[in-house]
Design an enzyme around this catalytic site. Structure first.
Site, short mmCIF file in Angstrom:
data_model
loop_
_atom_site.label_atom_id
_atom_site.label_comp_id
_atom_site.label_asym_id
_atom_site.label_seq_id
_atom_site.Cartn_x
_atom_site.Cartn_y
_atom_site.Cartn_z
N GLY A 74 49.66 12.23 -24.86
CA GLY A 74 50.20 12.31 -23.50
C GLY A 74 49.33 11.57 -22.51
O GLY A 74 48.13 11.37 -22.73
N ARG A 129 50.52 1.81 -17.75
CA ARG A 129 49.31 0.99 -17.69
C ARG A 129 48.81 0.60 -19.09
O ARG A 129 47.69 0.13 -19.24
CB ARG A 129 48.20 1.74 -16.95
CG ARG A 129 48.53 2.10 -15.51
CD ARG A 129 47.30 2.63 -14.79
NE ARG A 129 47.60 3.18 -13.48
CZ ARG A 129 46.70 3.68 -12.64
NH1 ARG A 129 45.41 3.68 -12.99
NH2 ARG A 129 47.05 4.18 -11.48
N ILE A 155 48.12 2.70 -21.50
CA ILE A 155 47.14 3.66 -22.03
C ILE A 155 47.57 4.20 -23.38
O ILE A 155 46.75 4.32 -24.31
CB ILE A 155 46.92 4.79 -21.01
CG1 ILE A 155 46.24 4.22 -19.75
CG2 ILE A 155 46.07 5.91 -21.61
CD1 ILE A 155 46.09 5.22 -18.62
N VAL A 156 48.86 4.54 -23.54
CA VAL A 156 49.33 5.01 -24.84
C VAL A 156 49.11 3.94 -25.90
O VAL A 156 48.70 4.23 -27.03
CB VAL A 156 50.81 5.44 -24.77
CG1 VAL A 156 51.39 5.60 -26.17
CG2 VAL A 156 50.95 6.75 -24.01
N SER A 213 58.41 13.12 -28.85
CA SER A 213 59.06 13.75 -27.70
C SER A 213 60.17 12.86 -27.16
O SER A 213 61.14 13.35 -26.58
CB SER A 213 58.03 14.02 -26.60
OG SER A 213 57.37 12.82 -26.21
N GLU A 214 60.04 11.55 -27.31
CA GLU A 214 61.06 10.59 -26.92
C GLU A 214 61.26 9.61 -28.06
O GLU A 214 60.31 9.25 -28.76
CB GLU A 214 60.66 9.84 -25.64
CG GLU A 214 60.52 10.73 -24.41
CD GLU A 214 60.15 9.92 -23.18
OE1 GLU A 214 60.99 9.13 -22.72
OE2 GLU A 214 59.00 10.09 -22.69
N TYR A 260 57.72 5.02 -30.20
CA TYR A 260 56.77 4.79 -31.29
C TYR A 260 57.13 3.66 -32.27
O TYR A 260 56.27 3.24 -33.04
CB TYR A 260 56.57 6.10 -32.06
CG TYR A 260 55.81 7.11 -31.24
CD1 TYR A 260 54.44 7.01 -31.06
CD2 TYR A 260 56.48 8.14 -30.57
CE1 TYR A 260 53.74 7.91 -30.27
CE2 TYR A 260 55.79 9.04 -29.78
CZ TYR A 260 54.42 8.93 -29.64
OH TYR A 260 53.74 9.82 -28.84
N PHE A 279 54.78 19.53 -35.27
CA PHE A 279 53.37 19.55 -34.90
C PHE A 279 53.12 18.63 -33.73
O PHE A 279 53.98 17.84 -33.35
CB PHE A 279 52.48 19.17 -36.08
CG PHE A 279 52.85 17.85 -36.72
CD1 PHE A 279 52.21 16.69 -36.33
CD2 PHE A 279 53.84 17.77 -37.69
CE1 PHE A 279 52.54 15.47 -36.91
CE2 PHE A 279 54.18 16.56 -38.27
CZ PHE A 279 53.53 15.42 -37.88
#
Length: 399
Positions: A81, A89, A91-92, A116-117, A121, A399
């Site tokens: 998250g 930006r 970050i992920v 989550s979305e 990924y 998980f």
């Protein structure tokens, strides 16, 4: 200010990282949890803007059951998250890229996560490898067929249940797609149950004195339970190591007094339940949804670990933008996987290979969708036969 990505090492940092995850997810009821109880030392990454942790990505040491029954080293990715103030930006991207490098360096062949979305990924090489659906069973109509195994014995362990008891059963899981549930996962489930004002009932199944399954369920709408026209219990965890255990747990659930509907949160797409009842319409299945997103971290090792069908070999070209050591052509046959300099029959990106790896997605469907570069049309049939599995892969673990 530039973003630094590094492991979170102190309890304060781990808890700060976990609070970032909770803030990003918005709807999780874990505000007072000590995150050190549910994380694994050394695996939690943080993204820092100066001294402030603004993003996080975590994983557990685990295994994944692949076709043929082997358990391969696996990173169970979770707690990803970024604060709303720091979105968009990159970050992920930095967190996942660093995490994949760490996982590869640690010798884990694959990684997986529950997304989550659904649009995040794939660009990191993850593909949907297992799917599931929910089910609602009308108890009054759900008569099990005479041919269904009788099952063994069940015992109620509502008050005496321990993670050790349940993990002792689950640790024997051998179905394709099952993952190891680490200690932190079990602790988190315990915390969630303890924080829930509604009672969770736990029943263990045994065959000839050996525990081989369990079910956890809870009632819905307890405020209006006795006046409700449709009293429902929801199954949140159903583990059966044998057909006997599965049947015995069904019999327990469908014989509960005061219950009109048994709802299952998650079943494999080819679960036998609809075939086990006399009235097929007593079971209403929900729409399929993505379950496990899989990433092949070491393509060659992952391919060597699983079994393949009896078919002529194909040469598969794989492209991996984040882990270029996976780039190459692989000869895949029933008894051999090896890198080769031969021209590929088919070429895919690593996310597409991940979608097909456990057998949950057919190669011909991927080719029809344009996700496979087909250089030899006959190779689609051959690779489908090589990757074919007897049952749909299923994790059954969030998980």
């Amino acid at each position: 200010m530039s973003i630094e990505v590094r492991p979170l090492t102190t309890p304060d940092e781990v808890n700060a990282g976990f609070r970032v995850f909770l803030r990003a997810m918005i709807g999780l009821p874990l505000r007072d949890l000590d995150a050190t109880e549910v994380t694994e030392p050394g695996r939690y990454l943080g993204a820092l803007d100066g001294d402030e942790i603004v993003g996080s990505a975590d994983s557990y040491t685990s295994w994944l059951v692949v076709p043929g029954g082997a358990r391969v080293p696996h990173a169970a990715v979770t707690h990803v998250g970024v604060l709303p103030t720091h979105r968009r930006r990159g970050i992920v991207s930095e967190l996942i890229a660093r995490q994949l490098r760490d996982v590869a360096a640690g010798g884990e062949f694959v990684a997986s996560l529950c997304a989550s979305e659904a649009v995040i990924y794939e660009r990191f090489g993850y593909g949907v490898a297992t799917s599931a659906h929910s089910a609602r069973v009308s108890v009054k109509r759900a008569t099990l067929r005479a041919e269904v195994p009788p099952g063994g014995s069940v015992r109620l362990v509502d008050r005496s249940v321990t993670s050790e008891l349940l993990d002792g059963i689950y640790a024997q899981a051998a179905w394709t797609g099952a993952i190891r549930r680490p200690d932190g996962w079990w602790r988190l489930q315990q915390v969630l149950r303890e924080a829930d004002p509604v009672t969770h009932y736990v029943v263990v199944h045994s065959t000839d004195g050996t525990d081989d399954g369990y079910v956890i369920y809870r009632p819905e709408n307890i405020g209006g339970w006795f006046t409700s026209p449709e009293k429902t219990v929801t199954v949140t965890d159903f583990v059966a190591l044998t057909d006997s255990a599965r049947a015995g747990l069904w019999r327990h659930l469908f014989s509960l007094d005061l219950v009109d509907v048994v709802a299952f949160d998650s079943l494999a797409l080819d679960d036998a339940l609809p075939l086990a009842v006399v009235d097929r319409r007593s079971v209403t299945l929900g729409s399929p949804h993505d379950e496990t997103w899989l990433r092949l971290v070491d393509v060659e090792a992952a391919l060597r670990a699983r079994s393949f069908g009896d078919e002529d070999a194909v040469v598969l070209g794989v492209r991996d933008a984040l882990l270029p050591t996976n780039d190459g052509n692989y000869e895949i046959g029933p008894k051999l996987v090896s890198r080769t300099s031969a021209a590929p029959d088919l070429t895919v990106d690593v996310a597409t290979l991940a979608a097909a790896y456990l057998g949950g997605t057919r190669w011909r469907r991927l080719a029809a969708a344009g996700r496979v570069a087909v250089h030899s049309p006959e190779a689609v049939r051959r690779i489908d036969a090589l990757f074919a599995v007897d049952s749909q892969p299923f994790a059954g673990t969030v998980f």
